[in-house]
Design an enzyme around this catalytic site. Structure first.
Site, short mmCIF file in Angstrom:
data_model
loop_
_atom_site.label_atom_id
_atom_site.label_comp_id
_atom_site.label_asym_id
_atom_site.label_seq_id
_atom_site.Cartn_x
_atom_site.Cartn_y
_atom_site.Cartn_z
N LYS A 118 0.83 -1.21 0.00
CA LYS A 118 0.00 0.00 0.00
C LYS A 118 0.86 1.25 0.00
O LYS A 118 0.55 2.22 -0.68
CB LYS A 118 -0.96 -0.01 1.18
CG LYS A 118 -2.05 -1.04 1.00
CD LYS A 118 -3.25 -0.81 1.88
CE LYS A 118 -4.35 -1.79 1.50
NZ LYS A 118 -5.27 -2.05 2.59
N LYS A 201 -4.97 -10.25 -6.85
CA LYS A 201 -6.19 -10.64 -6.16
C LYS A 201 -7.36 -9.72 -6.55
O LYS A 201 -7.18 -8.52 -6.68
CB LYS A 201 -5.95 -10.53 -4.65
CG LYS A 201 -7.10 -11.08 -3.81
CD LYS A 201 -6.84 -10.92 -2.32
CE LYS A 201 -8.13 -11.15 -1.55
NZ LYS A 201 -8.00 -11.00 -0.10
N LYS A 204 -12.09 -5.10 -4.15
CA LYS A 204 -13.28 -4.27 -4.26
C LYS A 204 -12.93 -2.82 -4.50
O LYS A 204 -13.79 -2.02 -4.85
CB LYS A 204 -14.22 -4.45 -3.06
CG LYS A 204 -13.60 -4.29 -1.69
CD LYS A 204 -14.68 -4.47 -0.63
CE LYS A 204 -14.24 -5.11 0.65
NZ LYS A 204 -13.18 -4.44 1.39
#
Ligand code: TRP
Length: 339
Positions: A118, A201, A204
């Site tokens: 991140k 992956k 969302k």
């Protein structure tokens, strides 16, 4: 399997109410939550405190928190069997998280791959410190309930290991307090990958159009997304770890997670079929999963008051477990109890 605190083995898990839930969340988490709820004493949390680590729109966070809770129920979690609650409704999460943050070695936190990923995408100067301390909050979620098992996708295994290490450290420094949790990865579908990029992956928060099937996508759109999924230029349909075959492997994984059949059975079914047939079969399987779930979800969102009553009950049940654990940990650490 249970520990000294609980009479029944306990499960705890959570999903962030950021973005819309995808079939990856369903197959990699919710479906397993539903399957274990009669065998364990289950606590399922909407982790809104985690959702603010990446920044949030206030109106949207509130809305997504309700939607997530409704989706847990629509997916099959029975509020009379399991405890469904909102993380921020239980102040003990924030309180224990601070205590754990003070004990968490910076080196451990900086080594977390999710943090590194991140941070890698953002400017170091402007990211919130919550992103670094995220695993301490997750540890608090788990340790407050003396959870024995934590069902999560395998991308969370490192956070579970961190939770165990931190619990061990606390117990060593202050005396036996926390139960060491074990990870529970789903057998099939632990990791559903992006349809447009099957080496990452399914997320969302990814915005590209054909990346994810959302649980609330209308079924024709869901079908289209699957039909457009990236595959390869081979022909045979089999499970594979080879990176260039990740697209076909992902479609098979989705199919397997829905059908609960063995790899051999599935490869047998598609032995003389082509990629078009595979995609159609996966699309039908996904649609048959979405339809009943969406019907139940819409009912819930139109049933004023019901969701609130579920969350109120969940809050009471969660608080009854979390509060005594927090008190014990505060006492062990040396805080003066209020008189
Ligand atoms: N970090 C988890 C994820 O991104 C979400 C989470 C927060 C969680 N607290 C938890 C999962 C406690 C299991 C238990 O998937």
């Amino acid at each position: 399997m249970a520990n000294i605190y609980n009479s029944r083995p306990r499960v705890l898990s959570g999903i962030q109410p950021s973005g819309n839930l995808t079939i990856g969340n369903y197959l990699g988490a919710l479906k397993q939550w539903v399957e274990v709820q009669r065998d364990y004493d289950c606590f399922y949390c909407v982790v809104d405190l985690h959702a603010i680590t990446a920044g949030q729109d206030p109106v949207e966070l509130r809305q997504k928190t309700r939607e997530s809770a409704a989706m847990y129920i629509a997916a099959g979690i029975d509020p009379e069997v399991s405890t469904i609650f909102v993380q921020s409704h239980i102040p003990a999460h924030s309180e224990l998280a601070w205590m754990l943050t003070c004990m968490a070695p910076l080196g451990w936190l900086q080594r977390m791959t999710q943090f590194k990923d991140k941070v890698g995408k953002q400017n170091q100067e402007s990211i919130g410190a919550g992103l670094l301390n995220y695993p301490s909050l997750m540890a608090a979620d788990i340790l407050l309930y003396h959870a024995d098992l934590v069902p999560v996708g395998d991308d969370q295994n490192q956070h579970l290991e961190f939770t165990r290490d931190l619990a061990r450290r606390f117990n060593h420094l202050y005396g036996e307090t926390f139960t060491l949790p074990s990870v529970m990865n789903p057998q099939a579908g632990a990791r559903i990958m992006g349809l447009d990029n099957p080496t990452a992956k399914m997320s969302k928060s990814e915005t590209s159009d054909n990346h994810a099937v959302f649980l609330l996508d209308d079924v024709s759109r869901a079908r289209k997304k699957i039909m457009r999924a990236v595959t390869d230029s081979y022909r045979d349909i089999r499970f594979s770890d080879e990176p260039e075959r990740a697209g076909v492997n992902n479609l098979l994984t989705i199919y397997q997670a829905i059908k609960d059949e063995s790899r051999e059975e599935i490869e047998g079914d598609f032995a003389d079929k082509g990629y078009g047939d595979l995609k159609k079969a996966v699309a039908e399987a996904v649609v048959s999963t979405l339809e009943p779930l969406q019907a139940r979800y819409n009912e819930l969102m139109n049933e004023a008051g019901y969701l609130d009553s579920v969350l109120k009950l969940g809050r009471e049940k969660a608080s009854a477990v979390a509060e005594p654990t927090l008190k014990l940990a505060q006492d062990r650490m040396g805080f003066l109890a209020p008189s």
